[in-house]
Write an enzyme that holds these catalytic residues in place. Structure first.
Site, PDB file in Angstrom:
ATOM      1  N   LYS A  15       0.507  -0.928  -0.296  1.00 53.93           N
ATOM      2  CA  LYS A  15      -0.096   0.049  -0.126  1.00 53.93           C
ATOM      3  C   LYS A  15       0.816   1.484   0.239  1.00 53.93           C
ATOM      4  O   LYS A  15       2.046   1.464   0.780  1.00 53.93           O
ATOM      5  CB  LYS A  15      -0.913  -0.267   1.077  1.00 53.93           C
ATOM      6  CG  LYS A  15      -1.845   0.748   1.010  1.00 53.93           C
ATOM      7  CD  LYS A  15      -2.488   0.791   3.002  1.00 53.93           C
ATOM      8  CE  LYS A  15      -4.152   2.151   2.591  1.00 53.93           C
ATOM      9  NZ  LYS A  15      -4.800   1.658   4.107  1.00 53.93           N
ATOM     10  N   SER A  17     -10.064   1.593   2.616  1.00 55.94           N
ATOM     11  CA  SER A  17      -8.464   2.605   2.296  1.00 55.94           C
ATOM     12  C   SER A  17      -7.331   2.180   1.064  1.00 55.94           C
ATOM     13  O   SER A  17      -7.546   2.372   0.114  1.00 55.94           O
ATOM     14  CB  SER A  17      -8.028   4.053   3.073  1.00 55.94           C
ATOM     15  OG  SER A  17      -7.573   3.110   4.001  1.00 55.94           O
ATOM     16  N   SER A  46     -10.345  -0.365   7.141  1.00 56.49           N
ATOM     17  CA  SER A  46      -9.335  -0.543   5.734  1.00 56.49           C
ATOM     18  C   SER A  46      -8.841  -1.657   5.014  1.00 56.49           C
ATOM     19  O   SER A  46      -8.603  -1.371   4.272  1.00 56.49           O
ATOM     20  CB  SER A  46      -8.705   0.816   5.466  1.00 56.49           C
ATOM     21  OG  SER A  46      -8.983   2.145   6.114  1.00 56.49           O
TER      22      SER A  46
END
Lengths: 489, 523
Positions: free
Chosen positions: B80, B155, B179
């Site tokens: 990420k 997210s 997330s």
């Protein structure tokens, strides 16, 4: 001191840099004077994603200081973030301690101006925090070009806040000197104001007796004082200024917002600083990246036991056990722990505290200062010097000869007897001196008469004659014997 | 022969170990797959073919030389883009850090590289991980591989989508309020948020420090275990990391479900929950029951305050964490010349109008630099949260908001403590509904926040929680099952998840290819 028509009330907020090798939350060096931005890492410059890790040494030093300041040490203390924007604060917040500081409610006794009792200045709180960087403003050529040095960012600071117990500018200075001395003794901080390892802000106002009772003037925070002397001068200036303003306006505390003023070293005045910059809400909240620190009562006891004798204790001991007056005790203690250790050994060896104190102040420290060395590097060990002092006290050497021996030892080292021999000083048998004195007293009735009439100075001529007859006699001894003989006549 | 991209991390790793393929072959296949799929899905913000291949070559060289290799040697992994990789852009999907190259590796990146994993690129996210749909990314929308008109969740939307579309077998995300789990559920994959402190946060760009936790996303619980084993462990650089031994998660997966007490919270199945999601979750519970688990109703009386508390605490911490992005030291800075010119112009106007007071009060160049850099560098959602947090921490509001939220947080923790005295795990839905359409909630932040309803509790309490696939909606959208366990009981979670996956095949289903779909898309 002439009585003033008001009482000065001062509280200090002192920041001292702790003597750690590395910063509070990362491994960067804290050494002063490195080229800008060379002692930084992702953590102390606030790169994205970094986390702080507490420096245990800094915490230990803070505990030591807290214990020496007679504080109540918290068994549970935590970190908080103080949020504000400034270019030298790379994270946009400072890691500090807000509602659960390391310790609170302590005190520091400081010698008072009139030599009576010590004055007790109470401490509100002591806490640990990280320092910000330094903004270097270059305002040459009319354009404000600011540069930022982050070497200092993250350096451990101890913030010490006093109650408004200080009653004069001189006392503020004395407090700071005593605090510095204490922290030097503890090896917690070197408190060097030039290098910024001690910084101080002062809150000051006046309490003025009026027919309606005591009137307090608005509190002013004074900043930008760069030496202890500057603190004294700035506060003296500020007290007078407040008195003038009060007489003119009658304005009292609470009627105007708190003002911050900066000390202008050159003009020797305080000037108002922009009020806009101080109306901040720091939005303190617990620092989630650090865990709270717990201290056990046993650890606190251990720290307290490890402090050793502190300046106030040492002063007391030098006066009580070594017969020193307050001034001498003060001079020695203020020189630092190693000087006191030198003194203690010297006094024990020579058996005379006062003489030891004199020799240190007049001879040892002179050399130490001239050579800019520490007393631990002073070439004559206290045992050796103690022997010299013993010779002087015992009449084997007079003081000038003692000094010559001292100088010889300083240059060549060795034992005192070796120096005495090398300098050709011979011991004279006391019986021989006695005989010589008797002869001189008998041969100089005029001098004897003068002495008896109270002119002790006249003895000088007998001493002179004695020295001519035997250059090794101790003049003090001659004087002593002659006086005795004349008294018995 | 099966394509590499169809394999799980475990299968790939075994093949590599047996010498049936090389790391370079696997990396090439992975990069090809990304090139084909990601033009549509857009899960990656950056792909690093050269670096990936050189990492793979190094693994192959070491294998040939007979050197010892890490557990993930040669397995591709996506990271990420809020995790720092030295020398490479770590953008957090924000204009603020669009060109920011980290000077250091996050601890998890370090661990991945030491384990021999091949980092192929960095995945899209909501800006600074603030959002639940990956739509707040400053750079691109990531699409749900099951329906490219829908959001992948967030997210960690890119992290979930790239695994769902079988571009990489493993992906590392972060979970502050759901997330990892929410996008895993919406994309039909498995995702685990570990116990707070289990994985070092050093190098994870902070959103809300007391809630953030890094974790794995993968096709199966088994692969999650494999990756977690590499990620987890004490880190002296993170004071909140736990100094506790790391279990061999991947070797602890087998274990009877018989006698496992599974708690379910009635409020999770009432209003607000989509019927199909509710049915799929209940079906999963029935399977557990068939396997010998015991279902126990547990109370979670303060759960309904969780979202409110979360949206005070997380933004409060964020408002402080994001203060460092000020245009002074690094990252986006406003056009200073234009800013100074405007300042001069304002001054000139005030001078002309003779307004001395206003002239005195005018904001300095420094204040303008801050304001404009932050205004230009941050997107709307980040600004909204900074404002919320700043407000909640302000003098006069602190007690009413921040402090109260902390009290709620403690009550929620106590709810969990009580529940876990009765049950071993708690099961329920991950999200109130399957993936929604792109743009559907962007104008309604509150609806977006309420989507976190089931997931924020585990973050507030610091507990491990997992999302695994448990069915599909009639429209073919994945539905997730949420499993939560007491602190440090990741093994229990993984076992429960693994047991379901041994008895179902939802986790094996994969969306169709997107190579053809590309031309039909807008935006």
């Amino acid at each position: 001191m002439a009585a003033l028509p008001y009482t000065i009330v001062v509280g200090l907020e002192v920041h001292v840099q702790l003597l750690t090798e590395s910063k509070l939350f990362c491994g960067c060096s804290t050494k002063f004077g490195a080229p800008p931005n060379t002692q930084t890492c992702p953590v102390c410059i606030g790169m994205p994603g970094v986390l702080p890790v507490m420096n245990a040494k800094a915490f230990a030093l803070a505990l030591k200081a807290a214990a020496a300041l007679n504080c109540h040490i918290a068994t549970f203390t935590k970190w908080d973030r103080k949020n504000y924007y400034y270019p030298d604060l790379p994270k946009g917040y400072q890691i500090s301690q807000y509602d659960l500081p390391l310790c609170r409610d302590g005190w520091l006794d400081v010698p008072s101006e009139d030599e009576a009792e010590d004055r007790r200045i109470r401490i509100i709180r002591v806490h640990l925090e990280e320092d910000a960087g330094k903004s270097l403003h270059d305002e040459k050529a009319g354009r404000a070009d600011s540069r930022i040095d982050l070497n200092r960012a993250g350096t451990p600071l101890l913030e010490i806040v006093t109650y408004p117990d200080i009653r004069s500018p001189a006392e503020a200075k004395t407090f700071l000197q005593e605090l510095k001395l204490l922290l030097n003794y503890l090896e917690v901080s070197d408190c060097n104001m030039q290098e910024g390892s001690l910084r101080v802000d002062a809150n000051i106002n006046l309490h003025i007796p009026t027919p309606q009772g005591i009137a307090a003037t608005p509190i002013v925070e004074v900043k930008n004082m760069n030496s202890f002397r500057a603190v004294e001068k700035a506060l003296a200036y500020e007290a007078e200024r407040q008195w003038g303003v009060f007489q003119e306006t009658g304005r009292k505390l609470g009627e105007v917002p708190k003002q911050t003023r900066g000390w202008d070293e050159h003009a020797e005045v305080t000037r108002p600083q922009r009020s806009k910059e101080e109306s901040s809400d720091y939005r303190y909240f617990p620092e989630p990246d650090l865990v709270p620190v717990t201290v056990t009562p046993e650890e606190i006891e251990r720290v307290q036991a490890s402090l050793g004798e502190l300046p106030a204790d040492l002063r007391r001991r030098l006066r009580r056990d070594y017969g020193l007056n307050a001034y001498d005790a003060d001079v020695l203690v203020n020189q630092g722990r190693s000087t006191v250790h030198y003194f203690l050994r010297l006094a024990d060896v020579c058996g005379d505290g006062k003489a030891a104190a004199n020799w240190i102040q007049q001879d040892v420290l002179r050399v130490v200062h001239e050579r800019q060395i520490s007393i631990t590097d002073f070439p004559i060990p206290p045992d050796t010097l103690g022997e010299v002092i013993r010779m002087v006290r015992g009449g084997r050497l007079d003081t000038p000869k003692g000094r010559q021996v001292f100088a010889h030892l300083l240059q060549h080292g060795g034992r005192p007897q070796e120096a005495v021999d090398a300098l050709g000083f011979k011991d004279v048998d006391d019986a021989e001196v006695q005989a010589l004195c008797r002869e001189l007293v008998d041969a100089n009735p005029k001098v004897v008469a003068e002495v008896r009439s109270g002119k002790e100075k006249a003895l000088g001529s007998l001493v002179g004659q004695a020295k001519k007859r035997n250059p090794h006699v101790n003049p003090a001894r001659v004087k002593e014997i002659c006086l005795e003989l004349i008294a018995r006549m | 022969m099966e394509s590499f991209w169809e394999l799980t991390a475990r299968e790939l790793s075994d093949k590599l170990r047996r010498g049936e393929c090389s790391a370079v072959e696997v990396a090439r296949a992975c990069l090809d797959r990304i090139a084909a799929e990601d033009a549509t899905v857009r899960a990656f913000l950056s792909v690093e073919p050269d670096w990936a291949l050189s990492q793979a070559e190094e693994v192959d060289r070491r294998r040939r030389a007979g050197e010892s290799l890490g557990p993930l040697a040669g397995v591709p992994v996506a990271v990420k883009d809020n995790l720092c990789v030295q020398g490479r852009v770590t953008s957090c999907a924000s204009r603020m850090l669009a060109h920011f190259r980290s000077p250091y590796d996050a601890t998890v990146v370090d661990r991945l590289l030491k384990a021999g994993a091949i980092i192929v690129g960095k995945t899209n996210l909501d800006e600074f991980a603030m959002g639940g749909s990956t739509e707040t990314s400053a750079f691109q929308f990531t699409r749900n591989p099951w329906d490219v008109e829908r959001i992948p969740g967030g997210s960690s939307g890119g992290a979930a989508a790239c695994v769902a579309a079988r571009m990489v077998p493993l992906s590392v995300g972060s979970d502050t309020g759901g997330s990892i789990r929410q996008p895993a559920a919406l994309c039909g994959i498995s995702g685990l948020k570990p116990t707070y402190g289990r994985v070092s946060r050093f190098g994870l760009v902070a959103f809300a420090s007391s809630l953030d936790q890094i974790g794995p996303l993968a096709q199966s619980a088994e692969d999650c275990a494999l990756l977690l084993e590499v990620l987890a462990g004490h880190d002296p650089r993170d004071a909140t990391s736990l100094d506790r031994p790391v279990p061999r998660y991947a070797s602890e997966l087998e274990g009877a479900i018989k006698g496992l007490r599974i708690g379910w919270v009635p409020e999770h199945f009432t209003e607000g929950l989509d019927g199909e999601v509710g049915e799929a979750v209940r079906e999963a519970l029935r399977i557990y029951e068939d396997l010998g688990a015991e279902l126990v109703e547990v109370a979670s009386p303060h759960a309904r305050y969780a979202v409110a508390a979360y949206y005070i605490i997380a933004p409060s911490e964020a408002s402080s964490n994001l203060a460092r992005y000020d245009g002074v030291h690094y990252g986006y800075r406003t056009d200073e010349k234009a800013m100074l010119a405007d300042l001069e112009e304002e001054r000139r106007l005030l001078r002309e109008s003779g307004d001395e007071a206003a002239l005195e009060e005018i904001d300095s160049a420094l204040v303008r630099l801050y304001r404009r850099s932050r205004a230009g560098g941050f997107g709307a959602e980040v600004k909204r949260r900074i404002m919320l947090g700043t407000y909640a921490l302000s003098a006069g509001y602190y007690d009413a908001y921040y402090l109260k939220a902390l009290k709620v947080r403690r009550l929620i923790r106590q709810d969990y403590d009580r529940a876990f005295s009765q049950v071993d795990v708690i099961a329920g839905p991950v999200t109130p509904s399957p993936a929604f359409r792109l743009g559907e909630k962007t104008s309604d932040p509150l609806a977006m926040y309420l989507f976190d309803l089931y997931t924020v509790g585990a973050n507030l309490a610091g507990l491990p929680a997992m999302a695994i696939p448990c069915g599909f909606s009639r429209e073919g959208l994945p539905i997730g099952l949420h499993l939560q366990a007491p602190a440090l009981e990741e093994v229990r979670l993984l076992r429960a998840a693994h047991a379901l996956q041994r008895n179902t095949d939802w986790h094996r289903r994969r969306p169709g290819s997107h190579i053809a779909a590309r031309s039909e898309l807008r935006g």
